[in-house]
Design a protein around this motif. Structure first.
Motif, short mmCIF file in Angstrom:
data_model
loop_
_atom_site.label_atom_id
_atom_site.label_comp_id
_atom_site.label_asym_id
_atom_site.label_seq_id
_atom_site.Cartn_x
_atom_site.Cartn_y
_atom_site.Cartn_z
N THR A 171 -13.80 14.52 -50.60
CA THR A 171 -13.40 15.99 -51.26
C THR A 171 -13.44 15.68 -52.92
O THR A 171 -13.90 16.71 -53.43
CB THR A 171 -11.98 16.35 -51.08
OG1 THR A 171 -11.78 16.59 -49.53
CG2 THR A 171 -11.66 17.51 -51.70
N LEU A 172 -13.16 14.58 -53.20
CA LEU A 172 -13.11 14.18 -54.95
C LEU A 172 -14.43 13.92 -55.08
O LEU A 172 -14.58 14.07 -56.59
CB LEU A 172 -11.74 13.18 -55.01
CG LEU A 172 -10.55 13.51 -54.85
CD1 LEU A 172 -9.59 12.53 -54.93
CD2 LEU A 172 -10.13 14.78 -55.67
N ARG A 173 -15.35 13.57 -54.46
CA ARG A 173 -16.62 13.11 -55.06
C ARG A 173 -17.74 14.40 -55.05
O ARG A 173 -18.67 14.42 -55.87
CB ARG A 173 -17.23 12.19 -54.03
CG ARG A 173 -16.73 10.90 -54.29
CD ARG A 173 -17.63 9.71 -53.71
NE ARG A 173 -17.59 9.78 -52.16
CZ ARG A 173 -16.76 9.16 -51.65
NH1 ARG A 173 -15.85 8.27 -52.39
NH2 ARG A 173 -16.42 8.97 -50.40
N ARG A 174 -16.93 15.60 -54.64
CA ARG A 174 -17.81 16.88 -54.54
C ARG A 174 -17.96 17.24 -56.17
O ARG A 174 -16.82 17.25 -56.70
CB ARG A 174 -17.34 17.76 -53.64
CG ARG A 174 -17.63 17.80 -52.24
CD ARG A 174 -17.23 19.08 -51.60
NE ARG A 174 -16.51 18.67 -50.32
CZ ARG A 174 -15.53 19.24 -49.82
NH1 ARG A 174 -15.26 20.74 -50.20
NH2 ARG A 174 -15.02 18.90 -48.67
N LEU A 227 -9.82 12.46 -48.34
CA LEU A 227 -9.82 12.69 -49.65
C LEU A 227 -10.84 12.15 -50.82
O LEU A 227 -11.03 13.11 -51.63
CB LEU A 227 -8.38 12.15 -50.32
CG LEU A 227 -7.90 12.69 -51.53
CD1 LEU A 227 -7.58 14.06 -51.95
CD2 LEU A 227 -6.78 11.92 -51.93
N GLY A 228 -11.41 11.09 -50.43
CA GLY A 228 -12.46 10.64 -51.39
C GLY A 228 -13.56 11.57 -51.24
O GLY A 228 -14.43 11.81 -52.37
N PRO A 245 -16.99 19.76 -58.94
CA PRO A 245 -15.79 20.72 -59.18
C PRO A 245 -16.46 21.92 -59.02
O PRO A 245 -17.48 22.14 -59.59
CB PRO A 245 -15.11 20.27 -60.23
CG PRO A 245 -15.91 19.59 -61.23
CD PRO A 245 -17.19 18.77 -60.24
#
Length: 64
Positions: free
Chosen positions: A33-36, A30-31, A38
Motif C-alpha cells: 500500500t505504501l509503495r503505491r 502495508l508495504g 499517493p
C-alpha cells in the motif's frame, strides 16, 4: 533443568512459528500500500493539516 527447559521450548517454538507469519502478512500488505503512488486528494488533505497545525504548534509555548 532439562525437563522445564524442554517444556518451555515446546511452548515457545510453536508460538513463535505462528506469530511470525501472522505479523508478516499485515506488514507485507502495508508495504504494498505504501509503495503505491499517493493520490492527489491524500496529498492535499495532508498538506492542509500540516499547514494548519504548524503555526498552532509553533505558537503553543508562547500562549502559556
Amino acid at each position: 533443568m532439562l525437563p522445564p527447559t524442554t517444556l518451555l521450548a515446546a511452548i515457545v517454538v510453536p508460538a513463535r512459528a505462528g506469530l511470525v507469519p501472522a505479523a508478516a502478512l499485515p506488514v507485507g500488505r502495508l508495504g504494498r500500500t505504501l509503495r503505491r503512488p499517493p493520490r492527489r486528494a491524500v496529498e492535499c488533505v495532508g498538506g492542509a493539516a500540516l499547514a494548519a497545525l504548524g503555526p498552532t504548534l509553533g505558537t503553543a509555548p508562547l500562549l502559556r
